[in-house]
Design an enzyme around this catalytic site. Sequence first.
Site, PDB file in Angstrom:
ATOM      1  N   ASN A 165      19.748  24.542 -18.607  1.00 49.45           N
ATOM      2  CA  ASN A 165      19.448  26.005 -18.351  1.00 49.45           C
ATOM      3  C   ASN A 165      20.583  26.615 -18.804  1.00 49.45           C
ATOM      4  OD1 ASN A 165      21.171  24.429 -16.478  1.00 49.45           O
ATOM      5  ND2 ASN A 165      20.023  25.728 -14.828  1.00 49.45           N
ATOM      6  N   LYS A 188      26.950  14.255 -23.535  1.00 49.00           N
ATOM      7  CA  LYS A 188      25.486  14.119 -23.760  1.00 49.00           C
ATOM      8  C   LYS A 188      24.796  15.374 -23.243  1.00 49.00           C
ATOM      9  CE  LYS A 188      21.866  13.410 -22.233  1.00 49.00           C
ATOM     10  NZ  LYS A 188      20.639  14.219 -22.214  1.00 49.00           N
ATOM     11  N   PRO A 189      24.229  16.226 -24.198  1.00 49.97           N
ATOM     12  CA  PRO A 189      23.683  17.569 -23.771  1.00 49.97           C
ATOM     13  C   PRO A 189      22.110  17.228 -23.516  1.00 49.97           C
ATOM     14  CG  PRO A 189      23.869  17.590 -26.092  1.00 49.97           C
ATOM     15  CD  PRO A 189      24.788  16.447 -25.595  1.00 49.97           C
ATOM     16  N   GLY A 242      23.119  18.600 -12.905  1.00 50.82           N
ATOM     17  CA  GLY A 242      21.618  18.602 -13.017  1.00 50.82           C
ATOM     18  C   GLY A 242      20.952  18.319 -11.576  1.00 50.82           C
ATOM     19  N   SER A 243      19.833  17.775 -11.565  1.00 49.95           N
ATOM     20  CA  SER A 243      19.217  17.542 -10.469  1.00 49.95           C
ATOM     21  C   SER A 243      19.982  16.534  -9.206  1.00 49.95           C
ATOM     22  CB  SER A 243      17.768  16.830 -10.406  1.00 49.95           C
ATOM     23  OG  SER A 243      17.913  15.552 -10.740  1.00 49.95           O
ATOM     24  N   GLU A 264      27.583  18.540  -9.772  1.00 49.40           N
ATOM     25  CA  GLU A 264      26.980  19.744  -9.491  1.00 49.40           C
ATOM     26  C   GLU A 264      25.553  19.636  -9.665  1.00 49.40           C
ATOM     27  OE1 GLU A 264      25.416  22.998  -9.416  1.00 49.40           O
ATOM     28  OE2 GLU A 264      25.811  23.278 -11.446  1.00 49.40           O
ATOM     29  N   CYS A 298      20.548  27.008 -10.473  1.00 54.57           N
ATOM     30  CA  CYS A 298      20.849  26.213  -9.163  1.00 54.57           C
ATOM     31  C   CYS A 298      21.434  27.361  -8.150  1.00 54.57           C
ATOM     32  CB  CYS A 298      21.778  25.049  -9.485  1.00 54.57           C
ATOM     33  SG  CYS A 298      23.145  25.427 -10.200  1.00 54.57           S
ATOM     34  N   GLU A 395      13.582  23.660  -4.921  1.00 50.29           N
ATOM     35  CA  GLU A 395      14.234  24.639  -5.834  1.00 50.29           C
ATOM     36  C   GLU A 395      13.012  25.223  -6.722  1.00 50.29           C
ATOM     37  OE1 GLU A 395      18.361  24.401  -7.932  1.00 50.29           O
ATOM     38  OE2 GLU A 395      17.513  22.188  -8.142  1.00 50.29           O
TER      39      GLU A 395
END
Length: 493
Positions: A165, A188-189, A242-243, A264, A298, A395
Amino acid sequence: MSTVSPVNRETAVVDSVNKELFIGGKWQQAEGGKTLPVYDPATGKVLCEVADASVADGKAALDAAVAAQHDWAQVAPRERGEILRRAYQLLVDRKDELGLLMTMEMGKPLAEATGEIQYAAEFFRWFAEEAVRIDGGYAVAPNGSGRFLVMKQPVGPSILITPWNFPMAMGGRKIGPAIAAGCTMVMKPASQTPLSMLALAGILSEAGLPDGVLNVITTNKTGEVMEPMIRDGRARKLSFTGSTGVGRKLLEQCADNVMRTSMELGGNAPFMVFDDADLDAAVEGCMTAKMRNIGEACTAANRIYVQRGIVDEFSRRLVERMAALPMGRGTEDGVVVGPLIDEAAVTKVTGLVDDAKQRGATVLTGGSAVDGPGNFYQATVLTDVPQDSRIAREEIFGPVAPITPFDTEDEVIASANDTEYGLVSYIYTSDLNRALRVSERLDTGMIGLNQGLVSNPAAPFGGVKQSGLGREGGTVGIEEFLETKYVAIGLQA
Protein backbone atom coordinates in the site's frame (compact mmCIF):
# COMPACT_ATOMS: atom_id res chain seq x y z
CA MET A 1 8.81 20.77 -30.13
CA SER A 2 7.83 17.09 -29.74
CA THR A 3 5.77 15.87 -26.83
CA VAL A 4 5.55 12.46 -25.24
CA SER A 5 2.06 10.95 -25.07
CA PRO A 6 0.80 9.80 -21.65
CA VAL A 7 0.79 6.17 -22.81
CA ASN A 8 4.36 6.37 -24.08
CA ARG A 9 5.45 8.08 -20.85
CA GLU A 10 3.87 5.34 -18.77
CA THR A 11 5.56 2.66 -20.85
CA ALA A 12 8.91 4.45 -20.62
CA VAL A 13 8.68 4.72 -16.83
CA VAL A 14 7.94 1.01 -16.42
CA ASP A 15 10.65 0.07 -18.92
CA SER A 16 13.24 2.18 -17.07
CA VAL A 17 13.20 -0.10 -14.01
CA ASN A 18 15.49 -3.11 -13.79
CA LYS A 19 13.25 -6.09 -13.11
CA GLU A 20 15.84 -8.59 -11.90
CA LEU A 21 16.97 -9.48 -8.39
CA PHE A 22 19.51 -7.13 -6.79
CA ILE A 23 22.05 -9.25 -4.91
CA GLY A 24 25.55 -8.25 -3.88
CA GLY A 25 25.38 -5.07 -5.94
CA LYS A 26 24.51 -6.93 -9.17
CA TRP A 27 21.29 -7.41 -11.07
CA GLN A 28 20.58 -11.05 -11.86
CA GLN A 29 17.81 -13.35 -13.01
CA ALA A 30 15.96 -15.59 -10.60
CA GLU A 31 16.92 -19.23 -10.50
CA GLY A 32 15.65 -20.86 -13.69
CA GLY A 33 14.72 -17.48 -15.14
CA LYS A 34 11.34 -17.55 -13.41
CA THR A 35 9.22 -14.39 -13.41
CA LEU A 36 5.96 -13.12 -11.93
CA PRO A 37 3.49 -10.64 -13.44
CA VAL A 38 2.85 -7.14 -12.13
CA TYR A 39 -0.68 -5.87 -12.83
CA ASP A 40 -2.16 -2.43 -13.35
CA PRO A 41 -5.05 -2.41 -10.83
CA ALA A 42 -6.90 0.19 -12.88
CA THR A 43 -7.15 -2.07 -15.94
CA GLY A 44 -6.31 -5.58 -14.77
CA LYS A 45 -3.69 -5.81 -17.52
CA VAL A 46 -0.12 -7.00 -17.00
CA LEU A 47 2.35 -4.12 -16.79
CA CYS A 48 5.50 -6.25 -16.90
CA GLU A 49 7.21 -9.31 -15.47
CA VAL A 50 9.78 -9.25 -12.66
CA ALA A 51 12.07 -11.93 -11.29
CA ASP A 52 10.42 -14.55 -9.08
CA ALA A 53 13.04 -15.54 -6.51
CA SER A 54 13.56 -19.08 -5.24
CA VAL A 55 14.75 -20.32 -1.86
CA ALA A 56 18.27 -20.47 -3.30
CA ASP A 57 18.01 -16.85 -4.45
CA GLY A 58 16.94 -15.84 -0.94
CA LYS A 59 19.94 -17.63 0.54
CA ALA A 60 22.23 -15.87 -1.94
CA ALA A 61 20.81 -12.51 -0.87
CA LEU A 62 21.37 -13.34 2.79
CA ASP A 63 24.90 -14.56 2.00
CA ALA A 64 25.62 -11.20 0.38
CA ALA A 65 24.26 -9.25 3.36
CA VAL A 66 26.26 -11.33 5.84
CA ALA A 67 29.44 -10.95 3.78
CA ALA A 68 29.07 -7.15 3.64
CA GLN A 69 28.15 -6.62 7.31
CA HIS A 70 31.62 -6.33 8.87
CA ASP A 71 33.00 -3.76 6.45
CA TRP A 72 29.75 -1.78 6.37
CA ALA A 73 29.68 -1.53 10.17
CA GLN A 74 33.11 0.11 10.04
CA VAL A 75 32.02 2.87 7.67
CA ALA A 76 32.01 6.26 9.38
CA PRO A 77 28.59 7.53 10.49
CA ARG A 78 29.07 10.70 8.47
CA GLU A 79 29.68 8.71 5.31
CA ARG A 80 26.57 6.63 5.91
CA GLY A 81 24.62 9.83 6.41
CA GLU A 82 25.96 11.34 3.20
CA ILE A 83 24.78 8.32 1.22
CA LEU A 84 21.30 8.81 2.66
CA ARG A 85 21.43 12.51 1.90
CA ARG A 86 22.34 11.85 -1.74
CA ALA A 87 19.53 9.30 -2.00
CA TYR A 88 17.12 11.88 -0.56
CA GLN A 89 18.04 14.35 -3.28
CA LEU A 90 17.75 11.79 -6.07
CA LEU A 91 14.27 10.83 -4.88
CA VAL A 92 13.16 14.46 -4.77
CA ASP A 93 14.64 15.16 -8.21
CA ARG A 94 12.82 12.16 -9.73
CA LYS A 95 9.59 12.22 -7.76
CA ASP A 96 7.38 12.82 -10.81
CA GLU A 97 8.64 9.72 -12.63
CA LEU A 98 8.70 7.63 -9.46
CA GLY A 99 5.21 8.79 -8.56
CA LEU A 100 3.92 7.73 -11.97
CA LEU A 101 5.59 4.34 -11.56
CA MET A 102 3.86 3.87 -8.21
CA THR A 103 0.48 4.85 -9.61
CA MET A 104 0.92 2.33 -12.41
CA GLU A 105 1.57 -0.60 -10.08
CA MET A 106 -0.49 0.36 -7.02
CA GLY A 107 -3.33 2.52 -8.35
CA LYS A 108 -3.27 5.53 -6.00
CA PRO A 109 -3.87 8.94 -7.63
CA LEU A 110 -0.77 10.51 -9.14
CA ALA A 111 -0.70 13.52 -6.82
CA GLU A 112 -0.81 11.22 -3.80
CA ALA A 113 1.87 8.93 -5.24
CA THR A 114 4.18 11.87 -5.87
CA GLY A 115 3.56 13.00 -2.31
CA GLU A 116 4.57 9.56 -1.07
CA ILE A 117 7.91 9.83 -2.89
CA GLN A 118 8.58 13.07 -1.01
CA TYR A 119 7.51 11.40 2.24
CA ALA A 120 9.83 8.44 1.59
CA ALA A 121 12.69 10.82 0.81
CA GLU A 122 12.17 12.57 4.14
CA PHE A 123 13.03 9.33 5.96
CA PHE A 124 16.41 9.38 4.24
CA ARG A 125 16.97 13.02 5.15
CA TRP A 126 15.93 12.39 8.76
CA PHE A 127 18.13 9.33 9.25
CA ALA A 128 21.02 10.99 7.44
CA GLU A 129 21.01 13.35 10.41
CA GLU A 130 20.44 10.59 12.98
CA ALA A 131 23.44 8.58 11.71
CA VAL A 132 25.85 10.98 13.42
CA ARG A 133 23.82 11.11 16.63
CA ILE A 134 24.20 7.49 17.72
CA ASP A 135 25.41 7.85 21.28
CA GLY A 136 26.27 5.77 24.31
CA GLY A 137 27.26 6.74 27.82
CA TYR A 138 29.95 6.96 30.48
CA ALA A 139 29.19 6.97 34.17
CA VAL A 140 30.74 6.46 37.58
CA ALA A 141 29.55 3.33 39.38
CA PRO A 142 27.34 4.22 42.36
CA ASN A 143 29.95 2.92 44.82
CA GLY A 144 32.74 4.79 43.05
CA SER A 145 34.82 1.66 42.44
CA GLY A 146 34.50 1.52 38.68
CA ARG A 147 33.09 3.08 35.56
CA PHE A 148 30.30 2.15 33.15
CA LEU A 149 30.89 2.49 29.41
CA VAL A 150 27.85 2.02 27.17
CA MET A 151 28.18 1.80 23.39
CA LYS A 152 25.73 1.30 20.53
CA GLN A 153 26.53 -1.04 17.64
CA PRO A 154 24.58 -2.26 14.60
CA VAL A 155 22.38 -5.25 15.31
CA GLY A 156 23.60 -6.92 12.12
CA PRO A 157 22.09 -8.33 8.92
CA SER A 158 18.41 -7.48 8.77
CA ILE A 159 15.44 -8.86 6.88
CA LEU A 160 12.92 -6.23 5.80
CA ILE A 161 9.44 -7.05 4.48
CA THR A 162 7.18 -4.27 3.17
CA PRO A 163 3.52 -4.11 2.07
CA TRP A 164 1.96 -3.03 -1.21
CA ASN A 165 0.00 0.00 0.00
CA PHE A 166 2.96 2.38 0.52
CA PRO A 167 5.63 0.70 -1.62
CA MET A 168 8.22 3.49 -1.40
CA ALA A 169 7.50 5.01 2.01
CA MET A 170 7.56 1.72 3.89
CA GLY A 171 10.87 0.90 2.24
CA GLY A 172 12.35 4.25 3.19
CA ARG A 173 11.07 3.93 6.75
CA LYS A 174 13.05 0.67 7.19
CA ILE A 175 16.06 1.16 4.92
CA GLY A 176 16.84 4.66 6.25
CA PRO A 177 17.51 3.67 9.88
CA ALA A 178 19.21 0.41 8.87
CA ILE A 179 21.73 2.30 6.73
CA ALA A 180 22.22 4.94 9.41
CA ALA A 181 22.88 2.28 12.06
CA GLY A 182 25.32 0.30 9.91
CA CYS A 183 23.17 -2.77 9.15
CA THR A 184 23.09 -4.72 5.90
CA MET A 185 19.71 -5.80 4.55
CA VAL A 186 17.65 -8.22 2.52
CA MET A 187 14.52 -6.43 1.36
CA LYS A 188 11.43 -8.28 0.16
CA PRO A 189 8.75 -5.95 -1.27
CA ALA A 190 5.16 -7.03 -1.86
CA SER A 191 4.70 -9.03 -5.06
CA GLN A 192 1.90 -6.68 -6.19
CA THR A 193 4.14 -3.59 -6.08
CA PRO A 194 7.81 -4.52 -6.60
CA LEU A 195 8.72 -1.81 -9.11
CA SER A 196 9.05 1.07 -6.64
CA MET A 197 11.50 -0.90 -4.49
CA LEU A 198 13.54 -2.04 -7.49
CA ALA A 199 13.77 1.60 -8.56
CA LEU A 200 14.86 2.57 -5.04
CA ALA A 201 17.60 -0.08 -5.07
CA GLY A 202 19.00 1.50 -8.21
CA ILE A 203 18.87 4.96 -6.67
CA LEU A 204 20.69 3.86 -3.50
CA SER A 205 23.38 2.20 -5.59
CA GLU A 206 23.74 5.42 -7.56
CA ALA A 207 23.99 7.32 -4.26
CA GLY A 208 27.05 5.25 -3.33
CA LEU A 209 25.68 2.46 -1.15
CA PRO A 210 28.32 -0.32 -1.20
CA ASP A 211 27.59 -3.66 -2.84
CA GLY A 212 25.79 -6.13 -0.62
CA VAL A 213 24.47 -3.61 1.90
CA LEU A 214 21.00 -3.65 0.32
CA ASN A 215 19.80 -6.77 -1.45
CA VAL A 216 16.32 -6.90 -3.01
CA ILE A 217 14.44 -10.07 -3.87
CA THR A 218 11.01 -10.19 -5.46
CA THR A 219 8.83 -13.28 -5.19
CA ASN A 220 5.24 -14.40 -4.95
CA LYS A 221 6.31 -17.37 -2.80
CA THR A 222 6.90 -15.20 0.26
CA GLY A 223 6.53 -17.81 2.98
CA GLU A 224 8.52 -20.44 1.12
CA VAL A 225 11.43 -18.08 0.41
CA MET A 226 11.52 -16.03 3.60
CA GLU A 227 11.10 -18.68 6.28
CA PRO A 228 14.46 -20.40 5.59
CA MET A 229 16.18 -17.01 5.75
CA ILE A 230 14.55 -16.22 9.09
CA ARG A 231 15.38 -19.62 10.55
CA ASP A 232 18.94 -19.54 9.15
CA GLY A 233 20.26 -17.79 12.28
CA ARG A 234 22.64 -15.36 10.61
CA ALA A 235 20.10 -12.57 10.20
CA ARG A 236 19.68 -10.80 13.55
CA LYS A 237 16.74 -8.51 12.86
CA LEU A 238 13.34 -8.72 11.17
CA SER A 239 11.29 -5.63 10.40
CA PHE A 240 7.84 -6.35 8.98
CA THR A 241 4.88 -4.21 7.98
CA GLY A 242 1.70 -6.06 7.10
CA SER A 243 -1.24 -7.91 8.54
CA THR A 244 -1.45 -9.07 12.14
CA GLY A 245 -2.05 -12.65 11.02
CA VAL A 246 1.19 -12.79 9.05
CA GLY A 247 3.00 -10.95 11.83
CA ARG A 248 2.08 -13.69 14.30
CA LYS A 249 3.52 -16.36 12.01
CA LEU A 250 6.74 -14.40 11.56
CA LEU A 251 7.12 -13.97 15.32
CA GLU A 252 6.88 -17.74 15.71
CA GLN A 253 9.61 -18.21 13.11
CA CYS A 254 11.83 -15.61 14.80
CA ALA A 255 11.48 -17.25 18.21
CA ASP A 256 13.88 -20.15 17.57
CA ASN A 257 16.83 -17.79 17.09
CA VAL A 258 15.49 -15.07 19.43
CA MET A 259 15.66 -12.62 16.54
CA ARG A 260 15.04 -8.92 17.17
CA THR A 261 11.72 -7.89 15.64
CA SER A 262 9.83 -4.77 14.69
CA MET A 263 6.21 -5.30 13.71
CA GLU A 264 3.89 -2.66 12.28
CA LEU A 265 0.66 -4.61 11.93
CA GLY A 266 -3.05 -4.04 11.48
CA GLY A 267 -5.19 -1.18 12.69
CA ASN A 268 -8.84 -0.42 13.43
CA ALA A 269 -8.65 3.30 14.03
CA PRO A 270 -11.52 5.06 15.83
CA PHE A 271 -12.29 8.63 14.73
CA MET A 272 -14.16 10.45 17.52
CA VAL A 273 -16.01 13.71 17.01
CA PHE A 274 -17.39 15.39 20.13
CA ASP A 275 -20.20 17.92 19.97
CA ASP A 276 -17.87 20.81 20.85
CA ALA A 277 -15.59 20.11 17.87
CA ASP A 278 -15.03 22.48 14.96
CA LEU A 279 -17.30 20.62 12.53
CA ASP A 280 -15.61 21.93 9.38
CA ALA A 281 -12.22 20.81 10.69
CA ALA A 282 -13.63 17.45 11.78
CA VAL A 283 -15.07 16.70 8.36
CA GLU A 284 -11.84 17.76 6.68
CA GLY A 285 -9.82 15.63 9.09
CA CYS A 286 -12.12 12.68 8.50
CA MET A 287 -11.62 12.95 4.75
CA THR A 288 -7.86 12.90 5.29
CA ALA A 289 -7.89 10.03 7.77
CA LYS A 290 -10.37 7.98 5.71
CA MET A 291 -9.42 8.61 2.10
CA ARG A 292 -5.64 8.78 2.22
CA ASN A 293 -4.44 6.04 -0.10
CA ILE A 294 -8.07 5.25 -1.08
CA GLY A 295 -8.60 4.04 2.48
CA GLU A 296 -5.96 1.33 2.00
CA ALA A 297 -3.92 2.29 5.07
CA CYS A 298 -3.51 0.81 8.54
CA THR A 299 -4.00 4.34 9.89
CA ALA A 300 -7.30 4.85 8.04
CA ALA A 301 -10.32 5.96 10.05
CA ASN A 302 -12.13 2.64 10.33
CA ARG A 303 -14.81 3.42 12.93
CA ILE A 304 -16.25 6.93 12.94
CA TYR A 305 -17.99 7.84 16.21
CA VAL A 306 -19.95 11.11 16.26
CA GLN A 307 -21.76 12.52 19.28
CA ARG A 308 -25.49 12.19 18.75
CA GLY A 309 -26.32 15.89 18.76
CA ILE A 310 -24.20 16.55 15.66
CA VAL A 311 -24.25 13.18 13.90
CA ASP A 312 -26.86 14.17 11.31
CA GLU A 313 -25.05 17.35 10.30
CA PHE A 314 -21.65 15.65 10.28
CA SER A 315 -23.05 12.82 8.14
CA ARG A 316 -24.63 15.26 5.70
CA ARG A 317 -21.37 17.13 5.20
CA LEU A 318 -19.33 13.97 4.89
CA VAL A 319 -21.74 12.53 2.30
CA GLU A 320 -21.53 15.74 0.31
CA ARG A 321 -17.74 15.49 0.22
CA MET A 322 -17.53 11.75 -0.47
CA ALA A 323 -20.16 11.73 -3.21
CA ALA A 324 -18.30 14.43 -5.10
CA LEU A 325 -14.95 12.60 -5.25
CA PRO A 326 -13.89 11.85 -8.84
CA MET A 327 -13.17 8.16 -9.49
CA GLY A 328 -10.92 6.76 -12.16
CA ARG A 329 -7.45 5.67 -13.15
CA GLY A 330 -4.89 7.32 -10.89
CA THR A 331 -3.03 8.86 -13.83
CA GLU A 332 -6.07 10.92 -14.85
CA ASP A 333 -6.26 14.56 -13.80
CA GLY A 334 -8.31 15.27 -10.69
CA VAL A 335 -8.96 11.64 -9.74
CA VAL A 336 -9.19 11.07 -5.97
CA VAL A 337 -10.66 7.56 -5.80
CA GLY A 338 -8.41 5.17 -7.67
CA PRO A 339 -8.71 1.39 -7.90
CA LEU A 340 -8.17 -0.98 -5.00
CA ILE A 341 -5.09 -3.16 -5.26
CA ASP A 342 -6.76 -6.30 -6.62
CA GLU A 343 -10.03 -8.17 -7.07
CA ALA A 344 -9.72 -9.80 -3.65
CA ALA A 345 -9.70 -6.34 -2.03
CA VAL A 346 -12.95 -5.43 -3.79
CA THR A 347 -14.51 -8.70 -2.69
CA LYS A 348 -13.52 -8.06 0.93
CA VAL A 349 -14.90 -4.49 1.00
CA THR A 350 -18.12 -5.66 -0.66
CA GLY A 351 -18.55 -8.36 1.98
CA LEU A 352 -18.00 -5.91 4.85
CA VAL A 353 -20.52 -3.40 3.51
CA ASP A 354 -23.11 -6.09 2.76
CA ASP A 355 -22.75 -7.50 6.28
CA ALA A 356 -23.23 -4.03 7.80
CA LYS A 357 -26.37 -3.46 5.71
CA GLN A 358 -27.81 -6.81 6.76
CA ARG A 359 -27.28 -5.83 10.41
CA GLY A 360 -29.15 -2.54 10.04
CA ALA A 361 -26.68 0.02 8.68
CA THR A 362 -27.95 2.55 6.14
CA VAL A 363 -26.04 3.49 2.97
CA LEU A 364 -26.00 7.27 2.55
CA THR A 365 -23.85 7.25 -0.60
CA GLY A 366 -22.03 4.62 -2.65
CA GLY A 367 -22.25 1.11 -1.32
CA SER A 368 -21.20 -1.04 -4.25
CA ALA A 369 -18.36 -2.10 -6.49
CA VAL A 370 -18.03 -0.66 -9.99
CA ASP A 371 -18.15 -2.93 -13.02
CA GLY A 372 -14.72 -3.47 -14.58
CA PRO A 373 -12.26 -3.13 -16.00
CA GLY A 374 -10.25 -2.43 -12.88
CA ASN A 375 -10.77 -2.90 -9.15
CA PHE A 376 -12.99 0.06 -8.26
CA TYR A 377 -15.32 0.55 -5.30
CA GLN A 378 -17.49 3.61 -4.78
CA ALA A 379 -16.69 6.14 -2.05
CA THR A 380 -19.21 5.07 0.58
CA VAL A 381 -20.76 6.44 3.77
CA LEU A 382 -22.73 4.20 6.13
CA THR A 383 -24.64 5.34 9.19
CA ASP A 384 -26.04 3.60 12.27
CA VAL A 385 -23.36 0.92 11.96
CA PRO A 386 -23.81 -1.63 14.78
CA GLN A 387 -20.87 -2.64 16.95
CA ASP A 388 -21.35 -6.32 16.17
CA SER A 389 -20.90 -5.87 12.42
CA ARG A 390 -17.75 -7.17 10.73
CA ILE A 391 -16.89 -3.68 9.53
CA ALA A 392 -16.58 -2.55 13.16
CA ARG A 393 -14.12 -5.36 13.89
CA GLU A 394 -12.02 -5.78 10.75
CA GLU A 395 -9.77 -3.48 8.76
CA ILE A 396 -11.72 -2.14 5.79
CA PHE A 397 -8.85 -1.16 3.48
CA GLY A 398 -11.19 0.67 1.16
CA PRO A 399 -13.10 3.96 0.67
CA VAL A 400 -15.87 3.21 3.18
CA ALA A 401 -16.74 5.51 6.10
CA PRO A 402 -18.94 3.81 8.75
CA ILE A 403 -20.59 6.23 11.19
CA THR A 404 -21.91 5.27 14.62
CA PRO A 405 -23.51 7.79 17.03
CA PHE A 406 -22.52 7.95 20.70
CA ASP A 407 -23.79 9.78 23.76
CA THR A 408 -21.10 9.97 26.44
CA GLU A 409 -17.33 10.18 26.71
CA ASP A 410 -17.11 6.93 28.65
CA GLU A 411 -19.21 5.16 26.05
CA VAL A 412 -17.08 6.19 23.09
CA ILE A 413 -13.81 5.38 24.86
CA ALA A 414 -15.09 1.91 25.67
CA SER A 415 -16.12 1.40 22.04
CA ALA A 416 -12.81 2.76 20.73
CA ASN A 417 -10.79 0.40 22.94
CA ASP A 418 -12.98 -2.62 22.17
CA THR A 419 -10.62 -4.11 19.58
CA GLU A 420 -7.51 -6.27 19.46
CA TYR A 421 -5.76 -3.46 17.60
CA GLY A 422 -4.18 -0.31 18.98
CA LEU A 423 -2.38 1.64 16.28
CA VAL A 424 -3.93 5.11 16.07
CA SER A 425 -6.98 7.04 17.25
CA TYR A 426 -8.34 10.41 16.17
CA ILE A 427 -10.05 12.91 18.50
CA TYR A 428 -11.85 16.10 17.54
CA THR A 429 -12.79 18.41 20.42
CA SER A 430 -12.21 22.02 21.45
CA ASP A 431 -12.06 21.12 25.16
CA LEU A 432 -8.42 20.80 26.26
CA ASN A 433 -9.29 18.87 29.41
CA ARG A 434 -11.32 16.38 27.43
CA ALA A 435 -8.54 16.05 24.86
CA LEU A 436 -6.04 15.09 27.54
CA ARG A 437 -8.47 12.82 29.40
CA VAL A 438 -9.42 10.88 26.31
CA SER A 439 -5.84 10.70 24.98
CA GLU A 440 -4.64 9.13 28.22
CA ARG A 441 -7.43 6.54 28.27
CA LEU A 442 -7.13 5.34 24.67
CA ASP A 443 -5.20 2.11 24.08
CA THR A 444 -3.30 3.21 21.00
CA GLY A 445 0.29 4.02 20.15
CA MET A 446 -0.57 7.25 18.31
CA ILE A 447 -3.28 9.89 18.49
CA GLY A 448 -4.32 12.52 16.00
CA LEU A 449 -5.70 15.38 18.07
CA ASN A 450 -7.70 17.70 15.84
CA GLN A 451 -5.79 16.45 12.81
CA GLY A 452 -6.34 13.55 10.46
CA LEU A 453 -2.73 12.74 9.60
CA VAL A 454 -0.22 11.44 12.14
CA SER A 455 2.59 10.04 9.97
CA ASN A 456 5.83 12.01 10.11
CA PRO A 457 9.43 10.75 9.71
CA ALA A 458 10.47 12.79 12.76
CA ALA A 459 7.88 11.12 15.03
CA PRO A 460 7.73 7.57 16.44
CA PHE A 461 5.25 5.48 14.43
CA GLY A 462 3.81 2.29 15.93
CA GLY A 463 1.06 0.69 17.94
CA VAL A 464 0.18 -1.38 20.99
CA LYS A 465 -1.71 -4.64 21.52
CA GLN A 466 -1.87 -6.59 18.25
CA SER A 467 -0.96 -3.59 16.13
CA GLY A 468 2.72 -4.29 16.55
CA LEU A 469 6.03 -4.09 18.39
CA GLY A 470 8.59 -1.30 18.35
CA ARG A 471 8.57 2.10 16.66
CA GLU A 472 9.68 3.44 13.29
CA GLY A 473 10.81 7.00 12.68
CA GLY A 474 11.65 9.70 15.20
CA THR A 475 14.66 9.61 17.46
CA VAL A 476 13.79 6.07 18.56
CA GLY A 477 13.57 4.61 15.05
CA ILE A 478 17.28 3.98 14.75
CA GLU A 479 17.35 2.17 18.10
CA GLU A 480 15.49 -0.72 16.48
CA PHE A 481 18.66 -1.44 14.48
CA LEU A 482 21.16 -1.00 17.32
CA GLU A 483 22.39 -3.23 20.12
CA THR A 484 23.54 -1.83 23.47
CA LYS A 485 26.90 -3.06 24.76
CA TYR A 486 27.99 -2.39 28.34
CA VAL A 487 31.66 -2.39 29.40
CA ALA A 488 32.39 -2.56 33.15
CA ILE A 489 35.68 -0.78 33.88
CA GLY A 490 37.52 -1.57 37.07
CA LEU A 491 39.83 1.18 38.34
CA GLN A 492 43.10 0.26 40.03
CA ALA A 493 43.84 2.09 43.24
